[in-house]
Design a protein around this motif. Structure first.
Motif, PDB file in Angstrom:
ATOM      1  N   THR A  45       0.838  -1.194   0.000  1.00  0.00           N
ATOM      2  CA  THR A  45       0.000   0.000   0.000  1.00  0.00           C
ATOM      3  C   THR A  45       0.875   1.247   0.000  1.00  0.00           C
ATOM      4  N   LEU A  46       0.419   2.247  -0.728  1.00  0.00           N
ATOM      5  CA  LEU A  46       1.061   3.559  -0.753  1.00  0.00           C
ATOM      6  C   LEU A  46       0.005   4.573  -0.355  1.00  0.00           C
ATOM      7  N   SER A  65       2.502  13.101   5.371  1.00  0.00           N
ATOM      8  CA  SER A  65       3.534  12.084   5.184  1.00  0.00           C
ATOM      9  C   SER A  65       3.151  11.151   4.043  1.00  0.00           C
ATOM     10  N   VAL A  66       4.160  10.434   3.583  1.00  0.00           N
ATOM     11  CA  VAL A  66       3.978   9.372   2.594  1.00  0.00           C
ATOM     12  C   VAL A  66       4.357   8.078   3.295  1.00  0.00           C
ATOM     13  N   ARG A  67       3.513   7.060   3.139  1.00  0.00           N
ATOM     14  CA  ARG A  67       3.725   5.819   3.881  1.00  0.00           C
ATOM     15  C   ARG A  67       3.462   4.623   2.973  1.00  0.00           C
ATOM     16  N   THR A  68       4.309   3.603   3.118  1.00  0.00           N
ATOM     17  CA  THR A  68       4.046   2.313   2.493  1.00  0.00           C
ATOM     18  C   THR A  68       3.940   1.282   3.603  1.00  0.00           C
ATOM     19  N   GLY A 111       7.856  -1.623   5.141  1.00  0.00           N
ATOM     20  CA  GLY A 111       7.239  -0.339   4.846  1.00  0.00           C
ATOM     21  C   GLY A 111       8.138   0.828   5.202  1.00  0.00           C
ATOM     22  N   ALA A 112       7.645   2.000   4.876  1.00  0.00           N
ATOM     23  CA  ALA A 112       8.368   3.248   5.118  1.00  0.00           C
ATOM     24  C   ALA A 112       7.371   4.325   5.532  1.00  0.00           C
ATOM     25  N   HIS A 113       7.864   5.277   6.306  1.00  0.00           N
ATOM     26  CA  HIS A 113       7.054   6.426   6.710  1.00  0.00           C
ATOM     27  C   HIS A 113       7.935   7.657   6.551  1.00  0.00           C
ATOM     28  N   ILE A 114       7.566   8.536   5.613  1.00  0.00           N
ATOM     29  CA  ILE A 114       8.375   9.712   5.316  1.00  0.00           C
ATOM     30  C   ILE A 114       7.538  10.969   5.537  1.00  0.00           C
ATOM     31  N   GLY A 148      -2.342  30.149   1.446  1.00  0.00           N
ATOM     32  CA  GLY A 148      -1.885  29.061   0.596  1.00  0.00           C
ATOM     33  C   GLY A 148      -1.246  27.939   1.388  1.00  0.00           C
ATOM     34  N   VAL A 149      -1.527  26.720   0.963  1.00  0.00           N
ATOM     35  CA  VAL A 149      -0.905  25.521   1.528  1.00  0.00           C
ATOM     36  C   VAL A 149      -0.591  24.626   0.337  1.00  0.00           C
ATOM     37  N   GLU A 150       0.700  24.404   0.080  1.00  0.00           N
ATOM     38  CA  GLU A 150       1.075  23.693  -1.140  1.00  0.00           C
ATOM     39  C   GLU A 150       2.373  22.922  -0.949  1.00  0.00           C
ATOM     40  N   ILE A 151       2.606  22.003  -1.877  1.00  0.00           N
ATOM     41  CA  ILE A 151       3.851  21.245  -1.912  1.00  0.00           C
ATOM     42  C   ILE A 151       4.239  21.059  -3.366  1.00  0.00           C
ATOM     43  N   ASP A 152       5.531  21.083  -3.629  1.00  0.00           N
ATOM     44  CA  ASP A 152       6.032  20.876  -4.971  1.00  0.00           C
ATOM     45  C   ASP A 152       5.645  19.475  -5.451  1.00  0.00           C
ATOM     46  N   ALA A 153       5.040  19.400  -6.628  1.00  0.00           N
ATOM     47  CA  ALA A 153       4.540  18.126  -7.155  1.00  0.00           C
ATOM     48  C   ALA A 153       5.665  17.123  -7.377  1.00  0.00           C
ATOM     49  N   ASP A 154       6.789  17.572  -7.924  1.00  0.00           N
ATOM     50  CA  ASP A 154       7.910  16.664  -8.156  1.00  0.00           C
ATOM     51  C   ASP A 154       8.490  16.159  -6.843  1.00  0.00           C
ATOM     52  N   GLU A 155       8.528  17.012  -5.823  1.00  0.00           N
ATOM     53  CA  GLU A 155       9.004  16.590  -4.504  1.00  0.00           C
ATOM     54  C   GLU A 155       8.099  15.508  -3.928  1.00  0.00           C
ATOM     55  N   LEU A 156       6.791  15.711  -4.019  1.00  0.00           N
ATOM     56  CA  LEU A 156       5.841  14.736  -3.486  1.00  0.00           C
ATOM     57  C   LEU A 156       5.941  13.411  -4.251  1.00  0.00           C
ATOM     58  N   ALA A 157       6.069  13.483  -5.569  1.00  0.00           N
ATOM     59  CA  ALA A 157       6.245  12.255  -6.364  1.00  0.00           C
ATOM     60  C   ALA A 157       7.542  11.553  -5.961  1.00  0.00           C
ATOM     61  N   GLY A 158       8.587  12.332  -5.716  1.00  0.00           N
ATOM     62  CA  GLY A 158       9.858  11.745  -5.286  1.00  0.00           C
ATOM     63  C   GLY A 158       9.751  11.020  -3.959  1.00  0.00           C
ATOM     64  N   LEU A 159       8.968  11.578  -3.033  1.00  0.00           N
ATOM     65  CA  LEU A 159       8.758  10.921  -1.739  1.00  0.00           C
ATOM     66  C   LEU A 159       8.008   9.605  -1.917  1.00  0.00           C
ATOM     67  N   ALA A 160       7.044   9.587  -2.836  1.00  0.00           N
ATOM     68  CA  ALA A 160       6.306   8.347  -3.109  1.00  0.00           C
ATOM     69  C   ALA A 160       7.247   7.291  -3.687  1.00  0.00           C
ATOM     70  N   VAL A 161       8.100   7.686  -4.617  1.00  0.00           N
ATOM     71  CA  VAL A 161       9.072   6.749  -5.202  1.00  0.00           C
ATOM     72  C   VAL A 161      10.025   6.245  -4.124  1.00  0.00           C
ATOM     73  N   GLN A 162      10.482   7.129  -3.242  1.00  0.00           N
ATOM     74  CA  GLN A 162      11.379   6.734  -2.159  1.00  0.00           C
ATOM     75  C   GLN A 162      10.722   5.702  -1.245  1.00  0.00           C
TER      76      GLN A 162
END
Length: 149
Positions: free
Chosen positions: A21-22, A28-31, A45-48, A59-73
């Motif tokens: 699961t992702l 956070s991003v968790r697997t 699993g991982a918890h980042i 405004g409340v935002e996060i860089d899309a590439d950063e978030l995708a990178g955390l998911a890949v990690q």
């Protein structure tokens, strides 16, 4: 006893089927790994954690590439753990925070940061729109609730 251990006298056993699961959450991003009965398999699993960027105007935002990178990690970490244990996933499940907005170009690249569910910059425009139209068909069609005073 860990969830991935068999209660028989034979000792621990590997799950025959497992689901990776992702979860891309609001902070956070968790697997995690689950067995064929839906029980969490320990030590996998991982918890980042991550922090969103805020702006003075709500405004409340996060860089899309950063978030995708955390998911890949996170996926890479659980993959390495499973590879070491000689486990292969039977399925992958994915969940993400909802009511976010991301601008995307024709070639599929992000053109904006991910606008987080807690971003309030559009609340005034949503209230104004709710006063001009009947919001019920919008909710029925899109699931998006327009704010009303």
């Amino acid at each position: 006893m860990r969830a991935h251990e068999n209660s028989s006298l034979a000792g621990p056993s590997k799950p025959e089927m497992c689901v990776v699961t992702l979860d891309v959450g609001t902070s956070s991003v968790r697997t995690l790994l689950f067995d064929e009965r839906g029980r969490e398999v320990g030590d996998f699993g991982a918890h980042i954690p991550y922090e969103v960027q805020t702006t003075a105007d709500g405004g409340v935002e996060i860089d899309a590439d950063e978030l995708a990178g955390l998911a890949v990690q996170a996926l890479s970490e659980v993959h390495a753990q499973m590879k070491a244990a000689r486990l292969r996933p039977s399925a992958v499940a994915f969940s993400a925070f909802w009511h976010n907005v991301l601008g995307v170009s024709a070639d599929g690249r992000p053109t904006t940061p991910v606008l987080h569910p807690f971003d309030t910059r559009s609340s005034g425009a949503a209230r104004a729109l709710a006063q001009r139209i009947d919001p019920r068909p919008v909710v029925a069609r899109s699931g998006c609730v327009l704010l009303a005073d």
